[in-house]
Motif scaffolding. Structure first.
Motif, PDB file in Angstrom:
ATOM      1  N   GLU A 255       0.833  -1.207   0.000  1.00 44.41           N
ATOM      2  CA  GLU A 255       0.000   0.000   0.000  1.00 44.41           C
ATOM      3  C   GLU A 255       0.871   1.262   0.000  1.00 44.41           C
ATOM      4  O   GLU A 255       0.539   2.259  -0.643  1.00 44.41           O
ATOM      5  N   ARG A 256       1.971   1.205   0.718  1.00 49.95           N
ATOM      6  CA  ARG A 256       2.894   2.329   0.739  1.00 49.95           C
ATOM      7  C   ARG A 256       3.487   2.557  -0.646  1.00 49.95           C
ATOM      8  O   ARG A 256       3.614   3.702  -1.106  1.00 49.95           O
ATOM      9  N   ILE A 257       3.835   1.460  -1.337  1.00 54.45           N
ATOM     10  CA  ILE A 257       4.392   1.564  -2.689  1.00 54.45           C
ATOM     11  C   ILE A 257       3.345   2.119  -3.650  1.00 54.45           C
ATOM     12  O   ILE A 257       3.636   2.977  -4.495  1.00 54.45           O
ATOM     13  N   ALA A 258       2.107   1.612  -3.521  1.00 52.52           N
ATOM     14  CA  ALA A 258       1.025   2.088  -4.389  1.00 52.52           C
ATOM     15  C   ALA A 258       0.776   3.580  -4.190  1.00 52.52           C
ATOM     16  O   ALA A 258       0.562   4.331  -5.154  1.00 52.52           O
ATOM     17  N   LYS A 259       0.848   4.030  -2.939  1.00 52.26           N
ATOM     18  CA  LYS A 259       0.638   5.443  -2.647  1.00 52.26           C
ATOM     19  C   LYS A 259       1.752   6.302  -3.246  1.00 52.26           C
ATOM     20  O   LYS A 259       1.487   7.375  -3.816  1.00 52.26           O
ATOM     21  N   MET A 260       2.995   5.826  -3.135  1.00 47.60           N
ATOM     22  CA  MET A 260       4.119   6.566  -3.694  1.00 47.60           C
ATOM     23  C   MET A 260       4.017   6.677  -5.210  1.00 47.60           C
ATOM     24  O   MET A 260       4.424   7.680  -5.813  1.00 47.60           O
ATOM     25  N   ASN A 261       3.451   5.639  -5.836  1.00 53.86           N
ATOM     26  CA  ASN A 261       3.315   5.618  -7.293  1.00 53.86           C
ATOM     27  C   ASN A 261       1.968   6.163  -7.767  1.00 53.86           C
ATOM     28  O   ASN A 261       1.636   6.048  -8.949  1.00 53.86           O
TER      29      ASN A 261
END
Length: 340
Positions: free
Chosen positions: A91-97
């Protein structure tokens, strides 16, 4: 440390990008190598090599504090049953992207036994493991051999073969007069320039290395670069100018760096998640053995028999080239395996 960061990058990167992105990390290795050479050219002649070591240890201390900002591998968390941590990372990666998580649940069988040494020697991976160990040992032996040989060639002027007996006698006489326990003198500025130029070679073949890894495959690409490494070791015995010597060292550094790029990628891809860290860890142990043996050849045998040392380095590279070509598994385009 190098194995750990490579495993994390491998497990985060999609299959189609691994062969491109992992070799590009060599740029940062190159930057560190150039930095330490430049630092040595200033620090060693003024305040000594001990201060060079003290200063060089500072980035490592800073890195220890930076580890907490590196996320744990989602693949590893799922394999251990910690799906909540894996979801938080994704979820953190998705938010960053600026993207959204796909629908569905993370499901993976939980294994009670993971990362056993016996798994590396299981019938399925026995041949692969043994050949990988040989390659890792040989690549490390060649890599540190080139680095140490570069310094030895510059310090002792051994290019075109060992010096004559009269030159050795003069050196011994000087040593006896100075009561120095070893042969050692300070590098001249030109020697540091030669080291910098040859070190830049580590990035020179990166574009070709990336193309080879992605189009020829990991095995064939590695066998070609190992074969070329063997050839250039022998070419060091050719009597040539200073520019010629720099050129040979430049190509050797480029080739040994390409070898490391490829074997790192292959080892991380060939083992499943449950064995990946163990596979790279044990390979790293063989790598250290190669690094420990290299000084005895580059700095001891090379002084006694220049051609003998070069032939030994070249022979090891040939063995590694054959081992790479005959590896039983090609990992090009292969998805990472989760379980054995």
């Amino acid at each position: 440390m190098a194995a750990g960061r490579l495993i994390i990058k491998t497990e985060f990167l999609p299959t189609k990008y691994r062969g491109y992105m992992l070799p590009l990390s060599q740029v940062f290795w190159l930057a560190g190598s150039l930095l330490i050479i430049g630092l040595a050219s200033v620090v060693v002649p003024t305040i000594g090599w001990r201060w060079l070591i003290r200063i060089a240890s500072i980035p490592g201390i800073i890195l220890i504090m930076a580890f907490k900002f590196i996320p744990e591998s989602a693949r590893f968390n799922v394999s251990t049953g910690n799906t909540q941590a894996a979801l938080a990372t994704l979820e953190r990666i998705a938010k960053m992207n600026r993207s959204v998580m796909p629908e569905g649940k993370l499901v993976e069988p939980i294994l009670e036994k993971r990362g056993r040494f016996a798994d590396l020697l299981d019938a399925k991976y026995l041949r692969t493991t043994l050949q990988i160990w040989v390659i890792w040992l040989g690549i490390s032996f060649a890599y540190y051999g080139v680095i140490l040989a570069s310094a030895e060639l510059l310090e002792r002027d051994l290019v075109c073969g060992s010096r004559s007996e009269s030159e050795v006698a003069v050196t011994v006489g000087v040593l006896e007069e100075s009561q120095s326990p070893c042969y050692c003198h300070m590098f001249a500025p030109s020697d540091y320039r030669t080291m910098i130029i040859s070190t830049i070679g580590e990035i020179a073949l990166n574009p070709l290395n990336i193309l080879g890894i992605n189009f020829l495959g990991r095995r064939l690409s590695l066998s070609i670069t190992m074969g070329c490494t063997a050839l250039f070791f022998l070419l060091l015995n050719i009597c040539t100018s200073s520019a010629g010597l720099i050129g040979f060292l430049f190509m050797l550094r480029a080739l040994v760096a390409a070898n490391f790029n490829t074997i790192y990628i292959y080892t991380a891809e060939v083992y499943p998640t449950t064995m990946r860290a163990l596979g790279l860890g044990t390979s790293g142990s063989l790598c250290r053995i190669g690094a420990m043996v290299a000084p005895f050849i580059s700095q001891v045998l090379m002084s006694a028999s220049f051609l003998g040392a070069l032939c030994l380095f070249s022979s090891v590279c040939v063995v590694c080239a054959i081992s790479a070509f005959t590896l039983p598994i090609e990992t090009k385009g292969r998805a990472l395996q989760q379980i054995k």
